[in-house]
Design a protein around this motif. Structure first.
Motif, PDB file in Angstrom:
ATOM      1  N   GLU A 142       0.809  -1.216   0.000  1.00 33.01           N
ATOM      2  CA  GLU A 142       0.000   0.000   0.000  1.00 33.01           C
ATOM      3  C   GLU A 142       0.847   1.274   0.000  1.00 33.01           C
ATOM      4  N   LEU A 143       2.166   1.117   0.243  1.00 38.07           N
ATOM      5  CA  LEU A 143       3.058   2.279   0.239  1.00 38.07           C
ATOM      6  C   LEU A 143       3.917   2.342  -1.023  1.00 38.07           C
ATOM      7  N   ASP A 144       3.554   1.568  -2.014  1.00 40.90           N
ATOM      8  CA  ASP A 144       4.297   1.572  -3.271  1.00 40.90           C
ATOM      9  C   ASP A 144       4.341   2.988  -3.856  1.00 40.90           C
ATOM     10  N   GLY A 145       5.535   3.474  -4.110  1.00 42.00           N
ATOM     11  CA  GLY A 145       5.708   4.818  -4.641  1.00 42.00           C
ATOM     12  C   GLY A 145       5.743   5.896  -3.590  1.00 42.00           C
ATOM     13  N   LEU A 146       5.387   5.571  -2.352  1.00 42.32           N
ATOM     14  CA  LEU A 146       5.363   6.559  -1.271  1.00 42.32           C
ATOM     15  C   LEU A 146       6.519   6.378  -0.297  1.00 42.32           C
ATOM     16  N   ALA A 147       7.006   5.142  -0.183  1.00 45.36           N
ATOM     17  CA  ALA A 147       8.079   4.835   0.760  1.00 45.36           C
ATOM     18  C   ALA A 147       9.281   4.266   0.010  1.00 45.36           C
ATOM     19  N   ALA A 148      10.438   4.387   0.649  1.00 42.89           N
ATOM     20  CA  ALA A 148      11.675   3.880   0.050  1.00 42.89           C
ATOM     21  C   ALA A 148      12.563   3.332   1.154  1.00 42.89           C
ATOM     22  N   ALA A 149      13.618   2.629   0.765  1.00 46.79           N
ATOM     23  CA  ALA A 149      14.602   2.104   1.708  1.00 46.79           C
ATOM     24  C   ALA A 149      15.982   2.629   1.334  1.00 46.79           C
ATOM     25  N   ILE A 150      16.836   2.816   2.348  1.00 43.12           N
ATOM     26  CA  ILE A 150      18.196   3.295   2.110  1.00 43.12           C
ATOM     27  C   ILE A 150      18.903   2.408   1.089  1.00 43.12           C
ATOM     28  N   GLY A 151      18.642   1.102   1.151  1.00 43.73           N
ATOM     29  CA  GLY A 151      19.290   0.165   0.254  1.00 43.73           C
ATOM     30  C   GLY A 151      19.005   0.394  -1.214  1.00 43.73           C
ATOM     31  N   SER A 152      17.931   1.119  -1.513  1.00 38.70           N
ATOM     32  CA  SER A 152      17.626   1.387  -2.923  1.00 38.70           C
ATOM     33  C   SER A 152      18.659   2.309  -3.556  1.00 38.70           C
ATOM     34  N   GLN A 153      19.349   3.111  -2.752  1.00 37.22           N
ATOM     35  CA  GLN A 153      20.407   3.992  -3.260  1.00 37.22           C
ATOM     36  C   GLN A 153      21.790   3.540  -2.841  1.00 37.22           C
ATOM     37  N   ALA A 154      21.858   2.653  -1.856  1.00 34.93           N
ATOM     38  CA  ALA A 154      23.153   2.209  -1.352  1.00 34.93           C
ATOM     39  C   ALA A 154      23.171   0.694  -1.237  1.00 34.93           C
ATOM     40  N   PRO A 155      23.323  -0.005  -2.358  1.00 37.30           N
ATOM     41  CA  PRO A 155      23.379  -1.471  -2.307  1.00 37.30           C
ATOM     42  C   PRO A 155      24.497  -1.936  -1.377  1.00 37.30           C
ATOM     43  N   GLY A 156      24.188  -2.935  -0.580  1.00 38.17           N
ATOM     44  CA  GLY A 156      25.182  -3.454   0.346  1.00 38.17           C
ATOM     45  C   GLY A 156      25.120  -2.855   1.734  1.00 38.17           C
ATOM     46  N   VAL A 157      24.328  -1.794   1.917  1.00 39.78           N
ATOM     47  CA  VAL A 157      24.188  -1.207   3.248  1.00 39.78           C
ATOM     48  C   VAL A 157      23.510  -2.208   4.178  1.00 39.78           C
ATOM     49  N   THR A 158      23.897  -2.180   5.449  1.00 36.85           N
ATOM     50  CA  THR A 158      23.299  -3.071   6.443  1.00 36.85           C
ATOM     51  C   THR A 158      22.763  -2.258   7.607  1.00 36.85           C
ATOM     52  N   VAL A 159      21.834  -2.849   8.326  1.00 35.42           N
ATOM     53  CA  VAL A 159      21.313  -2.198   9.522  1.00 35.42           C
ATOM     54  C   VAL A 159      22.439  -1.953  10.516  1.00 35.42           C
ATOM     55  N   GLU A 160      23.320  -2.934  10.664  1.00 36.06           N
ATOM     56  CA  GLU A 160      24.387  -2.836  11.668  1.00 36.06           C
ATOM     57  C   GLU A 160      25.280  -1.625  11.425  1.00 36.06           C
ATOM     58  N   ARG A 161      25.463  -1.240  10.175  1.00 32.97           N
ATOM     59  CA  ARG A 161      26.299  -0.081   9.888  1.00 32.97           C
ATOM     60  C   ARG A 161      25.693   1.209  10.458  1.00 32.97           C
ATOM     61  N   LEU A 162      24.371   1.226  10.633  1.00 34.20           N
ATOM     62  CA  LEU A 162      23.692   2.438  11.085  1.00 34.20           C
ATOM     63  C   LEU A 162      23.431   2.472  12.584  1.00 34.20           C
ATOM     64  N   VAL A 163      23.514   1.312  13.243  1.00 34.29           N
ATOM     65  CA  VAL A 163      23.093   1.234  14.644  1.00 34.29           C
ATOM     66  C   VAL A 163      23.847   2.226  15.523  1.00 34.29           C
ATOM     67  N   GLU A 164      25.161   2.120  15.582  1.00 36.75           N
ATOM     68  CA  GLU A 164      25.900   2.969  16.516  1.00 36.75           C
ATOM     69  C   GLU A 164      25.844   4.447  16.149  1.00 36.75           C
ATOM     70  N   PRO A 165      26.027   4.842  14.867  1.00 38.48           N
ATOM     71  CA  PRO A 165      25.938   6.272  14.552  1.00 38.48           C
ATOM     72  C   PRO A 165      24.593   6.888  14.940  1.00 38.48           C
ATOM     73  N   VAL A 166      23.503   6.190  14.641  1.00 38.16           N
ATOM     74  CA  VAL A 166      22.191   6.755  14.955  1.00 38.16           C
ATOM     75  C   VAL A 166      21.948   6.740  16.459  1.00 38.16           C
ATOM     76  N   ALA A 167      22.314   5.643  17.137  1.00 43.32           N
ATOM     77  CA  ALA A 167      22.110   5.572  18.584  1.00 43.32           C
ATOM     78  C   ALA A 167      22.892   6.672  19.301  1.00 43.32           C
ATOM     79  N   ARG A 168      24.124   6.885  18.899  1.00 44.96           N
ATOM     80  CA  ARG A 168      24.928   7.938  19.531  1.00 44.96           C
ATOM     81  C   ARG A 168      24.355   9.325  19.239  1.00 44.96           C
ATOM     82  N   ALA A 169      23.853   9.518  18.032  1.00 40.57           N
ATOM     83  CA  ALA A 169      23.270  10.820  17.684  1.00 40.57           C
ATOM     84  C   ALA A 169      22.054  11.127  18.545  1.00 40.57           C
ATOM     85  N   ILE A 170      21.202  10.130  18.740  1.00 42.83           N
ATOM     86  CA  ILE A 170      20.015  10.338  19.571  1.00 42.83           C
ATOM     87  C   ILE A 170      20.418  10.560  21.022  1.00 42.83           C
ATOM     88  N   ALA A 171      21.361   9.777  21.538  1.00 39.40           N
ATOM     89  CA  ALA A 171      21.810   9.954  22.920  1.00 39.40           C
ATOM     90  C   ALA A 171      22.378  11.350  23.148  1.00 39.40           C
TER      91      ALA A 171
END
Length: 239
Positions: A142-171
């Protein structure tokens, strides 16, 4: 306590925000963060549900600011630091912000921010900042065309790569109080997905800017500048 000691990783949970609230009630320190592989009852703003399957970053962080924080300011500030953290971790990705709490890749939603405060004896007890980012997870039909994922522009990206940078930014937001600063407003101006665009809701008009207090400024059809403090915002139809 070490940084790793503040991270709580769970496989599946109804909502990381609910778990953070439970930990906060038990006295957990600021910076405590819950990361889930999936959420079965993730929530978005205004009571909406948030699809949170495996492959996305579903994270909530605990803040115990020394003074009251304006919700609109915190939401915008969280979006700014999250966008910057993701871009640093994934070169080539450029994120925009749609007030009050959406992160966009192009014109499609890639993530969102949700802030919830809890009060104790009439004073602010803590704030939970929830972050949901589509990374490699599938998009609901139902979100076709409305939502996207980081992986669509960055093949090979993983969740783990984002965990610490985002967690530290929020903290790090625990140290940020007061109105949006001049550097934050300058960054926001470059990322603002609504600036100078015509909107139909919450009032018909054209978006002018976002104020230091987090309010969205819309110039109504009669030319009046109207501060808006809650969404949603719907773009006007072209034409």
């Amino acid at each position: 306590m070490t940084w790793e000691g503040l991270l709580h990783r769970v496989d599946s949970v109804p909502s990381t925000m609910d778990l953070v609230h439970q930990l906060a009630h038990g006295g957990a320190p600021s910076g405590t963060t819950v990361i889930a592989a999936e959420q079965t009852g993730g929530r978005g703003s205004r009571g909406h549900t948030w699809a949170s399957p495996r492959g996305g970053l579903w994270l909530s962080g605990l803040l115990r600011p020394a003074e009251f924080v304006v919700p609109e300011v915190l939401s915008v500030r969280a979006a700014l630091v999250t966008a910057a953290a993701i871009e640093q971790a994934v070169p080539g990705v450029r994120l925009r912000i749609k007030w009050p709490n959406d992160l966009l890749l192009g014109d499609r939603k890639v993530g969102g921010i949700l802030c919830e405060a809890r009060w104790q004896s009439g004073a602010l007890g803590w704030v939970c900042v929830g972050v949901g980012i589509n990374v490699t997870n599938p998009m609901p039909a139902e979100l076709d065309g409305l939502a996207a994922a980081i992986g669509s522009q960055a093949p090979g990206v993983t969740v783990e790569r984002l965990v610490e940078p985002v967690a530290r930014a929020i903290a790090g937001l625990n140290r940020c109080v007061g109105p949006l600063t001049a550097p934050e407003l300058a960054d926001l101006e470059q990322r603002d997905a609504l600036r100078r665009r015509r909107v139909a809701e919450p009032i018909p008009g054209t978006v002018e800017s976002i104020r230091p207090d987090g309010a969205l400024i819309i110039r109504s059809l009669d030319g009046t500048l109207m501060p808006i403090r809650s969404g949603p915002v719907r773009l006007a139809d072209p034409g």
